[in-house]
Design an enzyme around this catalytic site. Structure first.
Site, PDB file in Angstrom:
ATOM      1  N   HIS A 245      28.419  54.874 -72.276  1.00 11.40           N
ATOM      2  CA  HIS A 245      29.000  55.464 -71.074  1.00 11.40           C
ATOM      3  C   HIS A 245      27.882  55.723 -70.076  1.00 11.40           C
ATOM      4  O   HIS A 245      26.767  56.095 -70.462  1.00 11.40           O
ATOM      5  CB  HIS A 245      29.715  56.780 -71.418  1.00 11.40           C
ATOM      6  CG  HIS A 245      30.672  57.235 -70.374  1.00 11.40           C
ATOM      7  ND1 HIS A 245      30.265  57.929 -69.252  1.00 11.40           N
ATOM      8  CD2 HIS A 245      32.022  57.099 -70.265  1.00 11.40           C
ATOM      9  CE1 HIS A 245      31.330  58.198 -68.508  1.00 11.40           C
ATOM     10  NE2 HIS A 245      32.399  57.706 -69.094  1.00 11.40           N
ATOM     11  N   ASP A 302      37.622  55.075 -74.975  1.00  7.10           N
ATOM     12  CA  ASP A 302      38.445  53.901 -75.281  1.00  7.10           C
ATOM     13  C   ASP A 302      38.485  53.551 -76.770  1.00  7.10           C
ATOM     14  O   ASP A 302      39.467  52.974 -77.232  1.00  7.10           O
ATOM     15  CB  ASP A 302      37.922  52.681 -74.510  1.00  7.10           C
ATOM     16  CG  ASP A 302      37.975  52.890 -73.016  1.00  7.10           C
ATOM     17  OD1 ASP A 302      39.046  53.254 -72.517  1.00  7.10           O
ATOM     18  OD2 ASP A 302      36.932  52.712 -72.351  1.00  7.10           O
TER      19      ASP A 302
END
Length: 355
Positions: A245, A302
């Protein structure tokens, strides 16, 4: 950007909506979290009841919208139908050109309420089934699953879906939120701003990553194949979907909650296969990249959400649209903030390496 809407500490793994930690919000109804984001404070019991009643009353879609859904290509990702339908329904909103706070609030409630119905109607139509009308007695997550499956959902699955929407609701100035804010900054209507967010979210490097995680886990197939897959990806310098991320340099707090939820689902169904496959992928990535190479690449939102969708038999084609169902409240909160500023976003310098 108004930092009061969302706060992220990427080093400590902290996420807050309106200064309330995500670990506190996760046990609330989605309606309460939506209210918090848009109005800036958690609702009292009466306020929540009134807000929920307004949302539940606006869930239905008219015949013209169903005609548009039926005319869509039923073999593509549901995001295409969703952004088309949202653009279309704006024509029927009596408040379309009312940019007052009250007018925008009425549009916001209609949008939050109707997006799950559009997604479910498209899914049912694409699979040769009649759409299921929304049930005003059900919570946001339970109602969506009911419209998808045609029967009242298992309580655990309903709870997981509700939490999924909460975890997806807001995440600072991400790509789709920025798109929505840019559109709102021109004083364009709320529907246009939401369509901008939808168009951005469907990209595979943003919301589209969830469906790719599901495909990846299916391809790997079993825990025994995970290490080989990860090593090959690392050797080829290819991205492993669901990991890493731009903000978090530790475990994404949303990823932690999704992992717990996916384990609960696996245990409840008596089938640990997909959970153990995902965990084997995670262990291999952390060993090879975090422990051996010192790279802070952990599961993001996710990864384990893809595992949850496998257990709830939600197809990859719906994954990004489900993300949008949760995220729409965050987009609207940012749009409201941008409308207050009455100042257009006009970057003068665009740096290629920042896109």
């Amino acid at each position: 950007m108004n930092k009061n809407i969302c706060f992220i500490d990427g080093l400590e793994g902290i996420l807050k909506y309106r200064d309330v930690d995500i670990n506190e919000l996760i046990d609330l109804p989605y309606d309460a979290v939506s209210y918090l984001l848009i109005k800036g404070e958690l609702p009292e019991e009466k306020e929540l009841a009134e807000y929920s009643a307004r949302l539940h009353a606006e869930r239905g879609i008219n015949r013209e919208v169903m005609d548009v859904i039926r005319m869509c290509n039923l073999n593509i990702d549901s995001m295409e139908a969703l952004l088309t339908a949202v653009s279309f329904i704006s024509q029927f909103d009596p408040d379309l050109y009312d940019n007052s706070l009250e007018g925008n609030m009425r549009k916001a409630i209609r949008l939050i309420a109707v997006v799950p119905t559009i997604v479910a109607a498209y899914y049912r139509t694409a699979n040769g089934k009649e759409p299921v009308p929304p049930d005003p007695s059900l919570a946001h997550g339970a109602n969506f699953l009911y419209m998808i499956k045609g029967s009242k959902p298992d309580p655990l699955e309903a709870e997981v879906m509700e939490k999924d929407f909460i975890l997806s609701a807001e995440h600072e100035l991400n790509a789709s939120t920025f798109s929505s804010r840019v559109t709102a900054s021109t004083m364009s209507d709320l529907y246009s701003a939401v369509v901008s967010g939808l168009c951005t979210l469907k990209g595979p490097l943003h919301g589209g990553a969830r469906s790719e995680v599901m495909t990846m886990i299916e391809t790997i197939g079993s825990p025994e194949n995970a290490e080989k897959f990860v090593l090959e990806k690392i050797e080829k310098r290819e991205k492993i979907m669901g990991f890493g991320h731009r903000v978090y340099k530790t475990y994404d707090p949303r990823g932690t909650i999704f992992k717990q939820l996916s384990r609960r689902l696996a245990e409840a169904k008596g089938d640990m296969h997909w959970y153990e496959t995902a965990e084997a992928i995670e262990n291999a990535v952390i060993r090879e990249l975090v422990e051996k190479r010192g790279k802070p690449i952990y599961p993001n939102i996710d990864f384990y959400s893809g595992v949850i969708y496998k257990y709830m038999e939600i197809p990859p084609q719906l994954a990004t649209s489900i993300f949008a169902i949760g995220r729409i409240s965050g987009w609207i909160a940012h749009c409201f903030d941008q409308y207050e500023k009455k100042k257009i976003i006009r970057p003068r310098i665009f740096m290629l390496d920042e896109c």
